[in-house]
Scaffold this active site. Structure first.
Site, mmCIF file in Angstrom:
data_model
loop_
_atom_site.group_PDB
_atom_site.id
_atom_site.type_symbol
_atom_site.label_atom_id
_atom_site.label_comp_id
_atom_site.label_asym_id
_atom_site.label_seq_id
_atom_site.Cartn_x
_atom_site.Cartn_y
_atom_site.Cartn_z
ATOM 1 N N LYS A 141 -3.820 -48.322 -11.334
ATOM 2 C CA LYS A 141 -3.250 -48.467 -12.685
ATOM 3 C C LYS A 141 -1.965 -47.661 -12.740
ATOM 4 O O LYS A 141 -1.790 -46.719 -11.978
ATOM 5 C CB LYS A 141 -4.227 -47.932 -13.738
ATOM 6 C CG LYS A 141 -3.948 -48.424 -15.146
ATOM 7 C CD LYS A 141 -4.553 -49.784 -15.386
ATOM 8 C CE LYS A 141 -4.115 -50.401 -16.669
ATOM 9 N NZ LYS A 141 -4.900 -51.614 -16.965
ATOM 10 N N ASP A 181 -0.112 -54.689 -18.988
ATOM 11 C CA ASP A 181 -1.133 -54.070 -19.846
ATOM 12 C C ASP A 181 -0.403 -53.846 -21.177
ATOM 13 O O ASP A 181 0.610 -54.520 -21.443
ATOM 14 C CB ASP A 181 -1.651 -52.747 -19.230
ATOM 15 C CG ASP A 181 -2.942 -52.254 -19.902
ATOM 16 O OD1 ASP A 181 -4.022 -52.742 -19.553
ATOM 17 O OD2 ASP A 181 -2.869 -51.394 -20.804
ATOM 18 N N THR A 225 -7.358 -63.092 -20.008
ATOM 19 C CA THR A 225 -8.186 -61.961 -20.483
ATOM 20 C C THR A 225 -8.894 -62.331 -21.784
ATOM 21 O O THR A 225 -10.097 -62.096 -21.945
ATOM 22 C CB THR A 225 -7.337 -60.689 -20.681
ATOM 23 O OG1 THR A 225 -6.480 -60.528 -19.560
ATOM 24 C CG2 THR A 225 -8.208 -59.467 -20.849
#
Ligand code: NDP
Ligand code: 2IT
Length: 460
Positions: A141, A181, A225
């Protein structure tokens, strides 16, 4: 069991708990101020007791001590020049957490709240989420405390170029593959990709995912998602003899995950009545018009309040947490971490919520999860529910490697299969370890065992 066996089992359980406490104390000592990271690790370790009781090999190989320590944590300076000619400096991060089952894979978050703790909690969760997808991807990440709000397109471009100038040293299609993100969407991925291409002098389509369709992006990744979240919750509802049809749904956020969760829920016959941004939330009793939300957020980059211009009957309320006071059957937190605490969970419960699915990462505190689980509310944890995004990213990588592109329907069909498999893995693991129906424990165990077994196979 005889009395002696009972005693031995109790002693063994005590020892396992002591071991898990010991691991957590090391994590705490090493990362004393990292609140979100400690929260994620603590919740995860809590799930693992039954696995460690049954499988002494994990203690023998001390695999947990390795899993909680990132393989690499990179922190770097991101200097950039704003439109007024002033030099600005932000901090960039990339955590390469675990590469047992594949190259590091995970998004980049640009938000002023980003810290080492936030990036590490997200990277930690990503290990097990990626493992659940059944794809060969490790956990990573990254991001920055850069605030994209109010910045011009040119400022965003210059920031992304500077960010990639440093990040490029550490990534590659077989090393580490970032994606989006919070605050990082197609526009940012485009600028990041352009800079990587200039620096490497080669066309490595598979170095980032979430790309535009003209340079290696996959159909269906934008929706994945949100759609995946609904596919998972649909399975949960189905097992309880329920469905989305006619159900009232509240979704927080109005970004990528939220928009496509709302779209799919509406298509399945649900009435989505509320969504939000970080300023406040809208309530539309008639059911939210998803095309208006898309226009406001995706086309105009406006605040959710602007929805009211086209829907005079809708109401707007300032502040975020009030959204959980709206009566609903299904609640889908899709904005950010720790949105639902004990109080919000109790409010949802009083209003008769039947199912909660975490579209965002760690949106519910452990206290909130306990409220849901002890009161029979169906609960789907983030690392399983929102895994559709990274799963579709992996499908994008597969298309890039083989230089082909699949149709939207092909990607969506694969996504549905993956989400069903994830759901079934969670159910099976939960039952195998004597916690039937507990999808939190199921997801943690199924995600963990795959990674841990591989680490043991690889040796020290
Ligand atoms: P976006 O940036 O597209 O949207 C985020 C939304 O959440 C916006 O509406 C934003 O409001 C709101 N939000 C962000 N931070 C806060 C905050 N601190 N308080 C209240 N509201 C906030 O991000 P995504 O939709 O991509 O991500 C949402 C969540 O889903 C995150 O937890 C992310 O980690 C997770 N996730 C994302 C995946 C993906 O593929 N994109 C995959 C799996 C999980 P505002 O516009 O006002 O900031
Ligand atoms: O939290 C997540 O899973 C993401 N932000 C998506 C990661 C990815 O690599 O697609």
């Amino acid at each position: 069991m005889t009395q002696t066996e009972d005693y031995a089992a109790a002693q063994h359980e005590k020892e396992v708990k002591k071991y898990l406490d010991h691991i957590f104390s090391i994590v705490k000592q090493r990362n004393p101020h990292e609140k979100e990271f400690l929260q994620a690790v603590k919740m995860f370790l809590h799930s693992l007791t039954p696995v460690f009781i049954k499988n002494p090999k994990y203690i023998q190989h001390n695999v947990l001590a390795r899993i909680v320590e990132p393989e690499r944590m990179i922190t770097f300076q991101v200097p950039w020049v704003d439109d007024k000619g002033n030099m600005q400096v932000n901090r960039g991060y990339r955590v390469q957490f675990n590469s047992a089952i594949g190259p590091y894979k995970g998004g980049l978050r640009f938000h002023p709240s980003v810290s080492a703790s936030i990036i590490k909690f997200l990277g930690f969760e990503q290990i097990f989420k990626n493992s659940l997808t059944g794809q060969a991807i490790g956990g990573g990440k990254g991001g920055s405390d850069f605030d994209p709000k109010g910045k011009s397109d040119n400022e965003i471009m210059r920031f992304c170029q500077s960010f990639m100038t440093e990040l490029a040293k550490y990534i590659g299609p077989d090393i580490d593959i970032p994606a989006g993100d919070i605050g990082v969407g197609k526009r940012e991925i485009g600028y990041l990709f352009g800079q990587y291409k200039r620096m490497s002098g080669q066309y490595h389509a598979g170095v980032l995912t979430g790309k535009g369709l003209s340079y290696g992006g996959s159909l269906g990744r934008t929706e994945a998602t949100g759609y995946g979240t609904i596919y998972f919750v649909e399975e949960m509802l189905k097992d309880a003899g329920l469905s989305f049809k006619g159900r009232t749904v509240v979704v927080s956020g109005s970004g990528n995950v939220s928009i496509y969760a709302m779209e799919k829920a509406i298509r399945l016959g649900a009435r989505v009545v509320a969504c939000s941004d970080s300023d406040g939330y809208i309530y539309d009793e008639n059911g939210i018009n998803i095309e208006t939300v898309k226009k406001v957020k995706e086309e105009n980059n406006d605040r959710i309040h602007a929805y009211l211009k086209e829907h005079k009957d809708a109401k707007y309320f300032s502040g975020c947490s009030g959204i959980w006071g709206i009566p609903c059957d299904v609640a889908l937190p899709c904005a950010t971490q720790n949105e639902i605490g004990r109080e919000e969970a109790n409010q949802l419960l009083i209003n008769g919520v039947q199912a909660v699915g975490e579209g965002a990462n760690m949106p519910c505190t452990s206290e909130a999860i306990q409220v849901f689980q002890t009161n029979g509310v169906l609960f789907g944890p983030a690392k399983a529910v929102n895994a559709g995004g990274v799963a579709a990213s992996s499908l994008e990588m597969a298309q890039n490697s083989s230089r082909i592109s699949w149709s939207f329907e092909e990607v969506d069909t694969k996504l549905q299969e993956i989400m069903k498999n994830i759901y079934n893995s969670c159910v099976t693991a939960a039952a195998a370890y004597n916690h039937p129906g507990n999808l939190v424990i199921g997801a943690d165990i199924a995600g963990f065992t795959n990674v841990a077994d591989t680490m043991i196979e690889h040796g020290a």
